[in-house]
Scaffold this motif. Structure first.
Motif, PDB file in Angstrom:
ATOM      1  N   TYR A   1       3.312 -22.198  46.512  1.00 12.30           N
ATOM      2  CA  TYR A   1       3.644 -21.790  45.145  1.00 12.30           C
ATOM      3  C   TYR A   1       3.540 -22.956  44.159  1.00 12.30           C
ATOM      4  CZ  TYR A   1       5.469 -17.137  46.416  1.00 12.30           C
ATOM      5  OH  TYR A   1       5.607 -15.843  46.833  1.00 12.30           O
ATOM      6  N   ALA A   2       3.174 -24.127  44.635  1.00 11.44           N
ATOM      7  CA  ALA A   2       3.082 -25.304  43.759  1.00 11.44           C
ATOM      8  C   ALA A   2       2.200 -25.057  42.530  1.00 11.44           C
ATOM      9  CB  ALA A   2       2.603 -26.524  44.542  1.00 11.44           C
ATOM     10  N   PRO A   3       1.031 -24.418  42.651  1.00 14.62           N
ATOM     11  CA  PRO A   3       0.244 -24.176  41.431  1.00 14.62           C
ATOM     12  C   PRO A   3       0.983 -23.294  40.415  1.00 14.62           C
ATOM     13  CG  PRO A   3      -1.143 -23.924  43.372  1.00 14.62           C
ATOM     14  CD  PRO A   3       0.281 -24.043  43.865  1.00 14.62           C
ATOM     15  N   ALA A   4       1.687 -22.284  40.882  1.00 11.88           N
ATOM     16  CA  ALA A   4       2.435 -21.411  39.963  1.00 11.88           C
ATOM     17  C   ALA A   4       3.572 -22.184  39.299  1.00 11.88           C
ATOM     18  CB  ALA A   4       2.980 -20.195  40.711  1.00 11.88           C
ATOM     19  N   TRP A   5       4.263 -23.009  40.074  1.00  6.73           N
ATOM     20  CA  TRP A   5       5.356 -23.796  39.487  1.00  6.73           C
ATOM     21  C   TRP A   5       4.803 -24.852  38.535  1.00  6.73           C
ATOM     22  CZ3 TRP A   5       9.315 -21.280  39.057  1.00  6.73           C
ATOM     23  CH2 TRP A   5       9.987 -20.637  40.095  1.00  6.73           C
ATOM     24  N   TYR A   6       3.637 -25.410  38.852  1.00  3.69           N
ATOM     25  CA  TYR A   6       3.024 -26.397  37.947  1.00  3.69           C
ATOM     26  C   TYR A   6       2.651 -25.740  36.620  1.00  3.69           C
ATOM     27  CZ  TYR A   6       0.086 -30.151  36.172  1.00  3.69           C
ATOM     28  OH  TYR A   6      -0.457 -31.134  35.384  1.00  3.69           O
ATOM     29  N   LEU A   7       2.080 -24.549  36.680  1.00  2.37           N
ATOM     30  CA  LEU A   7       1.745 -23.820  35.452  1.00  2.37           C
ATOM     31  C   LEU A   7       3.015 -23.532  34.650  1.00  2.37           C
ATOM     32  CD1 LEU A   7      -0.294 -22.364  33.642  1.00  2.37           C
ATOM     33  CD2 LEU A   7      -0.010 -20.352  35.092  1.00  2.37           C
ATOM     34  N   THR A   8       4.064 -23.112  35.329  1.00  2.81           N
ATOM     35  CA  THR A   8       5.350 -22.874  34.668  1.00  2.81           C
ATOM     36  C   THR A   8       5.848 -24.164  34.023  1.00  2.81           C
ATOM     37  OG1 THR A   8       5.872 -21.144  36.275  1.00  2.81           O
ATOM     38  CG2 THR A   8       7.719 -22.064  35.033  1.00  2.81           C
ATOM     39  N   ALA A   9       5.709 -25.275  34.731  1.00  2.02           N
ATOM     40  CA  ALA A   9       6.140 -26.574  34.203  1.00  2.02           C
ATOM     41  C   ALA A   9       5.332 -26.969  32.970  1.00  2.02           C
ATOM     42  CB  ALA A   9       6.033 -27.643  35.291  1.00  2.02           C
ATOM     43  N   LEU A  10       4.030 -26.679  32.978  1.00  2.00           N
ATOM     44  CA  LEU A  10       3.205 -26.967  31.801  1.00  2.00           C
ATOM     45  C   LEU A  10       3.653 -26.144  30.594  1.00  2.00           C
ATOM     46  CD1 LEU A  10      -0.456 -27.184  33.177  1.00  2.00           C
ATOM     47  CD2 LEU A  10       0.826 -29.011  32.042  1.00  2.00           C
ATOM     48  N   LEU A  11       4.139 -24.928  30.842  1.00  2.00           N
ATOM     49  CA  LEU A  11       4.587 -24.050  29.760  1.00  2.00           C
ATOM     50  C   LEU A  11       5.992 -24.385  29.280  1.00  2.00           C
ATOM     51  CD1 LEU A  11       3.278 -20.628  31.120  1.00  2.00           C
ATOM     52  CD2 LEU A  11       2.340 -21.988  29.230  1.00  2.00           C
ATOM     53  N   PHE A  12       6.729 -25.167  30.072  1.00  2.00           N
ATOM     54  CA  PHE A  12       8.134 -25.422  29.740  1.00  2.00           C
ATOM     55  C   PHE A  12       8.309 -26.024  28.348  1.00  2.00           C
ATOM     56  CE2 PHE A  12      11.547 -28.593  29.491  1.00  2.00           C
ATOM     57  CZ  PHE A  12      12.625 -27.718  29.433  1.00  2.00           C
ATOM     58  N   GLU A  13       7.601 -27.095  28.036  1.00  2.00           N
ATOM     59  CA  GLU A  13       7.814 -27.780  26.758  1.00  2.00           C
ATOM     60  C   GLU A  13       7.485 -26.898  25.550  1.00  2.00           C
ATOM     61  OE1 GLU A  13       5.952 -31.611  26.916  1.00  2.00           O
ATOM     62  OE2 GLU A  13       7.337 -32.332  28.448  1.00  2.00           O
ATOM     63  N   PRO A  14       6.349 -26.183  25.534  1.00  2.00           N
ATOM     64  CA  PRO A  14       6.113 -25.286  24.387  1.00  2.00           C
ATOM     65  C   PRO A  14       7.179 -24.190  24.267  1.00  2.00           C
ATOM     66  CG  PRO A  14       4.076 -25.627  25.608  1.00  2.00           C
ATOM     67  CD  PRO A  14       5.172 -26.263  26.401  1.00  2.00           C
ATOM     68  N   VAL A  15       7.631 -23.654  25.390  1.00  2.00           N
ATOM     69  CA  VAL A  15       8.693 -22.633  25.348  1.00  2.00           C
ATOM     70  C   VAL A  15       9.980 -23.262  24.824  1.00  2.00           C
ATOM     71  CG1 VAL A  15      10.180 -21.162  26.783  1.00  2.00           C
ATOM     72  CG2 VAL A  15       7.701 -21.144  27.120  1.00  2.00           C
ATOM     73  N   ARG A  16      10.316 -24.450  25.331  1.00  2.00           N
ATOM     74  CA  ARG A  16      11.522 -25.150  24.872  1.00  2.00           C
ATOM     75  C   ARG A  16      11.459 -25.434  23.375  1.00  2.00           C
ATOM     76  NH1 ARG A  16      11.255 -30.993  26.073  1.00  2.00           N
ATOM     77  NH2 ARG A  16       9.803 -30.705  24.378  1.00  2.00           N
ATOM     78  N   ASP A  17      10.337 -25.960  22.910  1.00  2.00           N
ATOM     79  CA  ASP A  17      10.204 -26.297  21.488  1.00  2.00           C
ATOM     80  C   ASP A  17      10.347 -25.054  20.615  1.00  2.00           C
ATOM     81  OD1 ASP A  17       9.843 -28.885  22.306  1.00  2.00           O
ATOM     82  OD2 ASP A  17       7.692 -28.940  21.896  1.00  2.00           O
ATOM     83  N   THR A  18       9.739 -23.964  21.036  1.00  2.00           N
ATOM     84  CA  THR A  18       9.857 -22.709  20.282  1.00  2.00           C
ATOM     85  C   THR A  18      11.294 -22.215  20.294  1.00  2.00           C
ATOM     86  OG1 THR A  18       7.582 -22.128  20.821  1.00  2.00           O
ATOM     87  CG2 THR A  18       9.036 -20.318  20.142  1.00  2.00           C
ATOM     88  N   LEU A  19      11.921 -22.254  21.450  1.00  2.00           N
ATOM     89  CA  LEU A  19      13.310 -21.802  21.565  1.00  2.00           C
ATOM     90  C   LEU A  19      14.233 -22.647  20.701  1.00  2.00           C
ATOM     91  CD1 LEU A  19      15.549 -20.119  22.822  1.00  2.00           C
ATOM     92  CD2 LEU A  19      15.487 -21.658  24.793  1.00  2.00           C
ATOM     93  N   LEU A  20      14.063 -23.959  20.727  1.00  2.00           N
ATOM     94  CA  LEU A  20      14.920 -24.826  19.916  1.00  2.00           C
ATOM     95  C   LEU A  20      14.692 -24.587  18.429  1.00  2.00           C
ATOM     96  CD1 LEU A  20      14.768 -28.127  21.974  1.00  2.00           C
ATOM     97  CD2 LEU A  20      16.675 -26.527  21.793  1.00  2.00           C
ATOM     98  N   HIS A  21      13.437 -24.348  18.042  1.00  2.00           N
ATOM     99  CA  HIS A  21      13.158 -24.060  16.636  1.00  2.00           C
ATOM    100  C   HIS A  21      13.814 -22.740  16.226  1.00  2.00           C
ATOM    101  CE1 HIS A  21      11.126 -24.020  12.819  1.00  2.00           C
ATOM    102  NE2 HIS A  21      10.717 -22.786  13.075  1.00  2.00           N
ATOM    103  N   VAL A  22      13.681 -21.718  17.064  1.00  2.00           N
ATOM    104  CA  VAL A  22      14.257 -20.400  16.754  1.00  2.00           C
ATOM    105  C   VAL A  22      15.777 -20.473  16.711  1.00  2.00           C
ATOM    106  CG1 VAL A  22      14.568 -18.060  17.667  1.00  2.00           C
ATOM    107  CG2 VAL A  22      12.289 -19.069  17.578  1.00  2.00           C
ATOM    108  N   THR A  23      16.385 -21.157  17.680  1.00  2.00           N
ATOM    109  CA  THR A  23      17.849 -21.229  17.670  1.00  2.00           C
ATOM    110  C   THR A  23      18.339 -22.080  16.503  1.00  2.00           C
ATOM    111  OG1 THR A  23      17.840 -23.037  19.301  1.00  2.00           O
ATOM    112  CG2 THR A  23      18.156 -20.803  20.140  1.00  2.00           C
ATOM    113  N   SER A  24      17.577 -23.100  16.125  1.00  2.00           N
ATOM    114  CA  SER A  24      17.964 -23.897  14.963  1.00  2.00           C
ATOM    115  C   SER A  24      17.899 -23.056  13.696  1.00  2.00           C
ATOM    116  CB  SER A  24      17.053 -25.117  14.822  1.00  2.00           C
ATOM    117  OG  SER A  24      17.208 -25.970  15.919  1.00  2.00           O
TER     118      SER A  24
END
Length: 183
Positions: A111-134
């Motif tokens: 599952y390493a490729p799936a988790w790596y893809l998820t990890a690549l998506l983490f920062e854009p999701v985090r940035d969007t979430l922080l912007h929306v919650t702010s």
């Protein structure tokens, strides 16, 4: 922080449902049966909050390398929480033991490729979430009252800096929990 924990948990659930449903469909399950576990919400939420903390320290590294570190942390969280659930419940809700690349039935290295893809998506999701919650924080009566009283932190919710905005939002939330000073 609680709002991000809850949203991250839900995002994790959605990703897992999409992953397991797609896998089922590829195995000729015409219903594309998907599944997750209630335990996964706090696991996903807590892991993502931990990744937020780590991401600030890894910022100087290239994004693909940061994602590789996140992948290791995700595997560690999956293994650790699976081990803990096995100790507490007598079994882990997910059982990878029958699979070739399983480690103690708790994680699957394939599952390493799936988790790596998820990890690549983490920062854009985090940035969007922080912007929306702010943005949502700006709309609360508490924020508007603090703004009117002039008691906002000097760097409260800076524009164009979602991580700093999220940290300012967290400071604001904790400051609101403290009793107000007597004038």
């Amino acid at each position: 922080m609680l709002s991000r924990f809850l949203v991250y948990g839900c995002v994790g659930w959605v990703l897992e449902v999409m992953f397991t449903g797609t896998g089922a469909a590829l195995k000729k399950d015409r219903n594309a049966t998907a599944r997750t576990y209630l335990w996964m919400h706090p696991i996903y939420g807590g892991t993502a909050l931990a990744l937020e903390e780590v991401s600030a320290r890894l910022k100087p590294l290239p994004r693909p390398l940061r994602a590789l570190v996140y992948t290791g942390l995700i595997f560690g969280a999956e293994y650790g929480t699976g081990w803990l659930l096995k100790r507490l419940l007598g079994r882990c809700p997910w059982d990878y033991a029958p699979h070739r690349w399983s480690v103690h039935g708790l994680i699957r290295l394939d599952y390493a490729p799936a988790w790596y893809l998820t990890a690549l998506l983490f920062e854009p999701v985090r940035d969007t979430l922080l912007h929306v919650t702010s943005e949502a924080l700006r709309q609360t009566p508490e924020y508007r009252d603090a703004e009117a009283r002039g008691t906002l932190p000097p760097t409260a919710l800076p524009e164009e800096k979602p991580l700093e905005a999220g940290l300012a939002a967290a400071r604001f939330e904790s400051a609101q929990a403290e009793p107000a000073p007597i004038p």
